[in-house]
Design a protein around this motif. Structure first.
Motif, short mmCIF file in Angstrom:
data_model
loop_
_atom_site.label_atom_id
_atom_site.label_comp_id
_atom_site.label_asym_id
_atom_site.label_seq_id
_atom_site.Cartn_x
_atom_site.Cartn_y
_atom_site.Cartn_z
N LEU A 84 -52.84 -13.78 57.17
CA LEU A 84 -53.79 -13.76 56.06
C LEU A 84 -55.02 -14.54 56.47
N LYS A 85 -56.10 -13.82 56.69
CA LYS A 85 -57.31 -14.46 57.18
C LYS A 85 -58.51 -13.93 56.42
N VAL A 86 -59.36 -14.84 55.96
CA VAL A 86 -60.60 -14.43 55.29
C VAL A 86 -61.64 -14.18 56.38
N PRO A 87 -62.18 -12.97 56.47
CA PRO A 87 -63.18 -12.67 57.50
C PRO A 87 -64.39 -13.59 57.40
N ALA A 88 -64.85 -14.10 58.53
CA ALA A 88 -65.99 -15.02 58.55
C ALA A 88 -67.23 -14.35 57.96
N SER A 89 -67.40 -13.05 58.19
CA SER A 89 -68.57 -12.34 57.67
C SER A 89 -68.56 -12.29 56.15
N MET A 90 -67.37 -12.12 55.57
CA MET A 90 -67.25 -12.09 54.11
C MET A 90 -67.54 -13.47 53.52
N MET A 91 -67.02 -14.50 54.16
CA MET A 91 -67.26 -15.85 53.70
C MET A 91 -68.75 -16.18 53.74
N LYS A 92 -69.41 -15.81 54.82
CA LYS A 92 -70.84 -16.08 54.97
C LYS A 92 -71.65 -15.35 53.91
#
Length: 216
Positions: A84-92
């Motif tokens: 389960l990983k939140v994509p860095a692009s989505m977080m940004k």
């Protein structure tokens, strides 16, 4: 589910008990698998990965009842890995959107502490929405020969499952490869090297052949 249908790469092992061999193999195996059963990722934590044993035909179950675990002389089960990983692009993107709204409302950009706090809150929110990526790898255990097959192509995954089996069942998991078999048989490693015929090298003519041709 390669064990029951289709074909896939697998690795073969033999197992040896680290202690005294169990008197009731089925009970011992069931108890061991339950002790290292899969548990879902806690979305409130920082964990990004979870792994453990599950039933062969139901990756959501880890009861390991006799009818769902034993098939003749085999024990069939699976090893589940969730990521389960939140994509860095989505977080940004979400953080940039919040920063823009904050700046417009307060006529100033957010301070570092404010931005860090919002980043943590956003990460938790996005973790709640994210769908874990799941991999399920099958394992077959021959109760008579104590041979194990791990149906996975990745060497790293095979090693992880081997370590999990050793931890759950207090056994040594030993690969069945030409090298390991030769070692047990007392054969020198050098004897396993490719022969000249195998790699296509020209073999030198023997003196007797040269002599016989010369005399003719």
């Amino acid at each position: 589910m390669p064990v029951l249908r289709g074909a896939v790469t697998f690795s073969r092992f033999r197992t040896e008990p680290s202690k005294e061999a169990p008197s009731d193999v089925k009970r011992w195996l069931t108890k061991g698998l339950k002790s290292h059963a899969f548990e879902p990722i806690d979305r409130r934590s920082e964990d990004e990965r979870a792994a453990g044993f599950v039933e062969l035909e139901n990756a959501e179950a880890s009861d390991f009842s006799t009818s769902n675990l034993f098939y003749g002389e085999y024990a069939l089960f699976s090893f589940r890995i969730d990521t389960l990983k939140v994509p860095a692009s989505m977080m940004k993107a979400e953080l940039d959107k919040w920063t823009s709204a904050f700046t417009k409302e307060n006529s100033r950009p957010p301070a570092r502490a404010e931005k860090n706090k919002q980043k943590l809150e956003l990460k938790q929110l996005l973790r709640q929405r994210a769908v874990p990526r799941t991999s399920v790898l099958d394992v077959t255990w021959n109760l008579k020969t104590q041979q194990v097959q791990i149906w996975a192509a990745s060497r790293k995954t095979v090693d992880e499952i081997s370590v999990a089996l050793e931890g759950a069942l207090a056994v040594k998991v030993i690969g069945i490869t030409p090298a390991s078999m030769a070692q047990r048989a007392g054969i020198d490693d050098k004897a396993l090297g490719p022969t000249a015929e195998l790699i296509g090298m020209d073999l030198p003519a023997t003196a007797s052949l040269e002599d016989s041709h010369g005399e003719g």
